[in-house]
Write an enzyme that holds these catalytic residues in place. Structure first.
Site, PDB file in Angstrom:
ATOM      1  N   CYS A  12       0.848  -1.198   0.000  1.00 43.85           N
ATOM      2  CA  CYS A  12       0.000   0.000   0.000  1.00 43.85           C
ATOM      3  C   CYS A  12       0.881   1.245   0.000  1.00 43.85           C
ATOM      4  CB  CYS A  12      -0.880  -0.006   1.244  1.00 43.85           C
ATOM      5  SG  CYS A  12       0.119  -0.005   2.747  1.00 43.85           S
ATOM      6  N   HIS A  39       5.975  -5.678   8.409  1.00 39.98           N
ATOM      7  CA  HIS A  39       6.119  -7.085   8.799  1.00 39.98           C
ATOM      8  C   HIS A  39       6.442  -7.920   7.584  1.00 39.98           C
ATOM      9  CE1 HIS A  39       3.592  -5.858  12.428  1.00 39.98           C
ATOM     10  NE2 HIS A  39       4.818  -6.076  12.818  1.00 39.98           N
ATOM     11  N   CYS A  93       1.722   6.191   8.901  1.00 39.76           N
ATOM     12  CA  CYS A  93       0.825   6.300   7.750  1.00 39.76           C
ATOM     13  C   CYS A  93      -0.275   7.318   8.069  1.00 39.76           C
ATOM     14  CB  CYS A  93       0.208   4.943   7.447  1.00 39.76           C
ATOM     15  SG  CYS A  93      -1.058   5.040   6.172  1.00 39.76           S
ATOM     16  N   GLU A 123       0.539  -1.273  16.245  1.00 41.53           N
ATOM     17  CA  GLU A 123      -0.420  -0.202  15.928  1.00 41.53           C
ATOM     18  C   GLU A 123      -1.438  -0.038  17.055  1.00 41.53           C
ATOM     19  OE1 GLU A 123      -2.636  -0.372  12.148  1.00 41.53           O
ATOM     20  OE2 GLU A 123      -4.210   0.732  13.192  1.00 41.53           O
ATOM     21  N   CYS A 188      -8.550   0.935   6.991  1.00 44.43           N
ATOM     22  CA  CYS A 188      -8.070   1.779   5.879  1.00 44.43           C
ATOM     23  C   CYS A 188      -8.562   1.245   4.532  1.00 44.43           C
ATOM     24  CB  CYS A 188      -6.556   1.896   5.918  1.00 44.43           C
ATOM     25  SG  CYS A 188      -5.675   0.454   5.312  1.00 44.43           S
ATOM     26  N   SER A 216       2.384 -10.451   9.676  1.00 39.64           N
ATOM     27  CA  SER A 216       1.601  -9.343   9.123  1.00 39.64           C
ATOM     28  C   SER A 216       0.110  -9.581   9.380  1.00 39.64           C
ATOM     29  CB  SER A 216       1.868  -9.241   7.615  1.00 39.64           C
ATOM     30  OG  SER A 216       0.789  -8.611   6.967  1.00 39.64           O
ATOM     31  N   SER A 260       2.225  -5.183   2.995  1.00 41.35           N
ATOM     32  CA  SER A 260       3.660  -4.928   3.140  1.00 41.35           C
ATOM     33  C   SER A 260       4.490  -5.820   2.212  1.00 41.35           C
ATOM     34  CB  SER A 260       4.076  -5.116   4.603  1.00 41.35           C
ATOM     35  OG  SER A 260       3.661  -6.375   5.076  1.00 41.35           O
TER      36      SER A 260
END
Ligand code: SF4
Length: 293
Positions: A12, A39, A93, A123, A188, A216, A260
């Site tokens: 992304c 990750h 981000c 996060e 997102c 991830s 990622s």
């Protein structure tokens, strides 16, 4: 055999920008990244090759500059890092920043904050790090363990599957009918796009290969989502993980990847699938030719 790529897959903009920022700063001077920038082991090796250090704890930083990852961090943690005399580069981000603002607004308006996410994920630690009281839920059992509050404000880790988040919000509403439950959707757009595209793809294929780091979160969510629509789903980190027997009898193989995962890793996995398919088609042709002799 045909390979069907999901319409949206892979890295992304948030991760791409964070990697670029790290490489720019590494050119300017020694840099340590706090935690995993992404990750994904392939990306992390590339950063290491540029001399960028990684530290899991600020106490282990030996460079004057540290970078906060795309996953973001709390204001309290930023203040603690700066108090040690370190210069902080933020690769947070912008969509994680949106989630931080949502959580701050809920807390300011008197809601008890509930985050849908993985409790120990960096996060989520960032989203909750400025709160004195909060809860984190990921499964129905977590919702059943919540205490009642007159106002409950729900936000999500940005990489959770929206369908699952909505289901848990509904469960919270049903469990506490007397409470005012406010939900701010902080999942997102790139995650939502990859989830929807994965569903679309998984419905049409015999086997799904999901490419991404083992730790991830969004890659794991893609695996879980695809598994609801396709019985044969495999998670690989690189092309070396692709096993030939996974492709046995498959006419269409679907491909998707977490946010990622670099394009070249996806490309190499696709190539490996193609080679395996060509090899087994060759074996079939040889076997058929042998029976005709
Ligand atoms: S997954 Fe979403 S929130 Fe996370 S870095 Fe990518 S765009 Fe940003």
């Amino acid at each position: 055999m045909k390979i069907l790529r999901a319409a949206h897959l892979g890295m992304c903009f948030g991760v791409r920008d964070a990697i670029e920022l790290a490489l720019d700063h590494a050119d300017a001077g020694p840099l340590t990244i706090l935690g995993d920038l992404v990750h994904n082991p392939t990306v992390l090796s590339a950063l290491e090759a540029k001399g960028i250090a990684v530290a899991q704890d600020v106490a282990d930083v030996n460079t004057p500059t540290v970078m906060v990852t795309a996953h973001g961090t709390s204001d309290r943690s930023l203040a603690r890092t700066r108090a040690l005399g370190l210069r902080v580069v933020e690769a947070t981000c912008p969509l994680v920043t949106v989630a931080h603002r949502a959580v701050a607004a809920l807390a300011r308006d008197g809601y008890h904050v509930v985050i849908v996410g993985q409790r120990d994920h960096v996060e989520v630690r960032g989203l909750t790090g400025d709160l004195d009281r909060f809860d984190v839920v990921l499964e129905d059992a977590d919702v059943l363990a919540l205490e009642e509050h007159p106002r409950i404000g729900v936000a999500a880790q940005t990489t959770q599957a929206l369908e699952k988040v909505r289901r848990l919000v509904d469960l919270i509403r049903r469990r506490f009918p007397a409470s005012e439950v406010r939900f701010i959707d902080t999942v997102c757009k790139p995650t939502t796009q990859r989830q929807s595209a994965a569903v679309e793809m998984a419905r049409q294929v015999d086997v799904v290969i999901v490419v991404g780091g083992r730790s991830s979160n969004n890659t794991r969510e893609l695996v879980n989502t695809c598994a609801r629509y396709c019985a044969r789903v495999h998670h690989v980190q690189t092309e070396a993980d692709v096993r030939p027997e996974w492709l046995d009898g498959a006419e269409v193989v679907g491909l998707t990847a977490g946010t990622s995962t670099p394009d070249d890793v996806i490309g190499r996995v696709e190539e490996r699938i193609r080679l395996r398919a060509d090899a087994s088609a060759g074996q079939v042709r040889q076997a058929e030719a042998a029976t005709l002799k």
